[in-house]
Scaffold this motif. Structure first.
Motif, mmCIF file in Angstrom:
data_model
loop_
_atom_site.group_PDB
_atom_site.id
_atom_site.type_symbol
_atom_site.label_atom_id
_atom_site.label_comp_id
_atom_site.label_asym_id
_atom_site.label_seq_id
_atom_site.Cartn_x
_atom_site.Cartn_y
_atom_site.Cartn_z
ATOM 1 N N SER A 139 -4.960 9.062 23.367
ATOM 2 C CA SER A 139 -3.604 9.353 22.897
ATOM 3 C C SER A 139 -3.081 10.545 23.690
ATOM 4 C CB SER A 139 -3.614 9.646 21.391
ATOM 5 O OG SER A 139 -2.308 9.853 20.926
ATOM 6 N N PRO A 144 -0.239 14.362 20.644
ATOM 7 C CA PRO A 144 -0.859 13.418 19.713
ATOM 8 C C PRO A 144 -1.091 13.965 18.308
ATOM 9 C CG PRO A 144 -2.445 14.169 21.353
ATOM 10 C CD PRO A 144 -1.105 14.682 21.782
ATOM 11 N N THR A 147 1.301 12.746 15.708
ATOM 12 C CA THR A 147 1.225 11.319 15.378
ATOM 13 C C THR A 147 -0.237 10.940 15.090
ATOM 14 O OG1 THR A 147 1.283 10.890 17.782
ATOM 15 C CG2 THR A 147 3.332 10.643 16.602
ATOM 16 N N SER A 148 -0.947 11.848 14.426
ATOM 17 C CA SER A 148 -2.391 11.680 14.223
ATOM 18 C C SER A 148 -2.725 10.452 13.385
ATOM 19 C CB SER A 148 -2.978 12.921 13.538
ATOM 20 O OG SER A 148 -3.055 13.991 14.433
ATOM 21 N N TRP A 150 -1.286 7.536 13.195
ATOM 22 C CA TRP A 150 -1.231 6.326 14.021
ATOM 23 C C TRP A 150 -2.400 6.309 15.007
ATOM 24 C CZ3 TRP A 150 0.131 1.594 14.739
ATOM 25 C CH2 TRP A 150 0.262 1.049 16.026
ATOM 26 N N ALA A 151 -2.709 7.433 15.610
ATOM 27 C CA ALA A 151 -3.830 7.485 16.554
ATOM 28 C C ALA A 151 -5.126 7.089 15.868
ATOM 29 C CB ALA A 151 -3.946 8.888 17.161
ATOM 30 N N PHE A 155 -7.651 4.211 16.798
ATOM 31 C CA PHE A 155 -9.025 4.569 17.188
ATOM 32 C C PHE A 155 -10.062 3.854 16.314
ATOM 33 C CE2 PHE A 155 -7.771 8.931 19.155
ATOM 34 C CZ PHE A 155 -7.215 8.256 20.226
ATOM 35 N N THR A 165 -12.927 7.434 22.423
ATOM 36 C CA THR A 165 -11.544 7.815 22.133
ATOM 37 C C THR A 165 -11.297 9.263 22.553
ATOM 38 O OG1 THR A 165 -12.105 8.595 19.936
ATOM 39 C CG2 THR A 165 -11.510 6.262 20.141
ATOM 40 N N PHE A 167 -8.156 12.701 22.770
ATOM 41 C CA PHE A 167 -6.853 13.331 22.565
ATOM 42 C C PHE A 167 -6.565 14.233 23.767
ATOM 43 C CE2 PHE A 167 -4.848 14.024 18.102
ATOM 44 C CZ PHE A 167 -4.793 12.662 17.878
ATOM 45 N N SER A 169 -4.033 17.141 24.334
ATOM 46 C CA SER A 169 -3.241 17.840 23.310
ATOM 47 C C SER A 169 -2.924 19.266 23.735
ATOM 48 C CB SER A 169 -4.087 17.838 22.020
ATOM 49 O OG SER A 169 -3.611 18.747 21.072
#
Ligand code: SF4
Length: 376
Positions: A139, A144, A147-148, A150-151, A155, A165, A167, A169
């Motif tokens: 993400s 990210p 929008t955690s 949705w991530a 994931f 996976t 991030f 960030s």
């Protein structure tokens, strides 16, 4: 015609990272702003909002997808050569004037940042990632953290399919969001943009929550790499770089630190592009502070040995790179130096499995799978 804000506000679901307060206020924990939001208002990021005392968060779309070499994220100590299937949503909790992803990150603030969102499901994203040969789903592109939820939904599907996976960030986290992400995120890159709180306030944040997030990420066992984009006149003084590097070394000297070259972008067009000498100076300061893995990025072929991974014990070159391209790989199956046996921190595959690409490319998904604009 609906505005982008109106379109996005229809593609939401109730969030999980918040608490209800008196008089229908809510407090969001997805990023270090910890916004206290009255009914009918948006958070600072402009993508999470309170309606009727509930926090609604982005859901069911992407601002873009791209296949990147994992070295571009950059992760240098995680599955070298792997393809990182990368997706983003829209919006950011900061507003950096030099943002290189401004088309997606500032889509809600800047009318020039046009980035039509595309409807997507976690299953579609994972299926396309597998089809491209990706090992990692990341993400990125917008922040990210905001929008955690949705991530994490994406994931969960990625993990079930055997993918790692990550991030990418700004690190403006909270204890609550890190606990929420911990079961589902393997790799975490933080942009540590400065070591001066005044600079962070210019960008719309504060230094404190970012340093606290870095400490927590390391303690919790995420694989962590740090990037500092070196901008002439903004964050390139010896004193600031030394304090920043000493902080990282105090967390762990094994955290890879990437110092990367600024190029003029978005609204920051005054400073000169970062010359190689400045990156080399920053790298030397990092080495003096005790950091063991320092990389100079964005200027391939101009930064001496600072594109390569060396054994900190015997100085053997273990991974050679030119930009994002892996040109030699000598780590053992256990991720150690073949010469002296020193263990090299990271997430290593048992062997180097080649590289699908050393350059970003757009996957076929947009064309084939019918990802459609959510404005339709
Ligand atoms: S993600 Fe950050 S900026 Fe957005 S509402 Fe939550 S606390 Fe505020």
């Amino acid at each position: 015609m609906a505005t982008l804000q109106e379109v996005l506000n229809k593609n939401v679901r109730e969030g999980e990272l918040y608490e209800k307060l008196d008089r229908d206020f809510v407090r969001c924990f997805a990023c270090g702003h910890c916004c206290r939001i009255p009914d009918g208002q948006l958070g600072v990021c402009k993508v999470r909002y309170n309606e009727g005392g509930k926090l609604y968060v982005p859901w069911g779309y992407v601002g873009g997808v791209q296949c990147d070499p994992i070295e571009k994220k950059p992760f240098f100590h995680a599955y070298p050569g792997a393809l990182a299937y990368s997706f983003g949503m829209l919006g950011c909790d900061l507003h950096c004037s030099y943002c290189q992803n401004w088309v997606t990150s500032q889509a809600l603030r800047d009318p020039d940042a046009v980035s039509p969102p595309l409807r997507a499901t976690p299953e579609e994203l994972v299926r396309d990632a597998l089809r491209q040969g990706a090992r990692v789903l990341v993400s990125t592109y917008n922040e990210p953290l905001i929008t955690s939820e949705w991530a994490v939904e994406v994931f969960k599907q990625a993990r079930a399919a055997g993918l790692m996976t990550g991030f990418v960030s700004n690190g403006n986290g909270t204890p609550q969001v890190l606990d929420y992400l911990h079961p589902w995120v393997d790799l975490y890159k933080v942009d540590l943009k400065s070591f001066d709180d005044r600079h962070y306030r210019q960008l719309g944040g504060r230094l404190g929550p970012i340093l606290e997030t870095i400490r927590r990420l390391h303690e919790m066992g995420f694989w962590l790499e740090i990037v500092t984009l070196i901008i002439p006149g903004f964050n390139d003084s010896d004193d600031e770089l030394r304090r920043l590097a000493e902080f990282l070394a105090s967390v762990s000297p094994d955290i890879p630190w990437h110092v990367t070259a600024f190029h003029q972008d978005y609204k920051m067009t005054d400073p000169e592009n970062t010359p190689p000498e400045t990156l080399l100076r920053a790298a030397e300061i990092g080495a003096q502070a005790g950091l063991r893995y320092i990389y100079a990025g964005n200027l391939p072929g101009h930064v001496g040995g600072f594109e390569h991974t060396r054994c900190p014990n015997c100085r053997e070159v273990l991974i050679e790179r030119y930009g994002y391209l892996i040109t030699a790989y000598r780590l053992t199956a256990k991720g150690s130096c073949p010469s002296c046996g020193a263990s090299i921190p990271g997430r290593w595959a048992p062997s180097f499995q080649g590289q699908i690409t050393a350059y970003p490319f757009l996957p076929g998904m947009r064309r084939r799978s019918g990802l459609i604009s959510i404005a339709n």
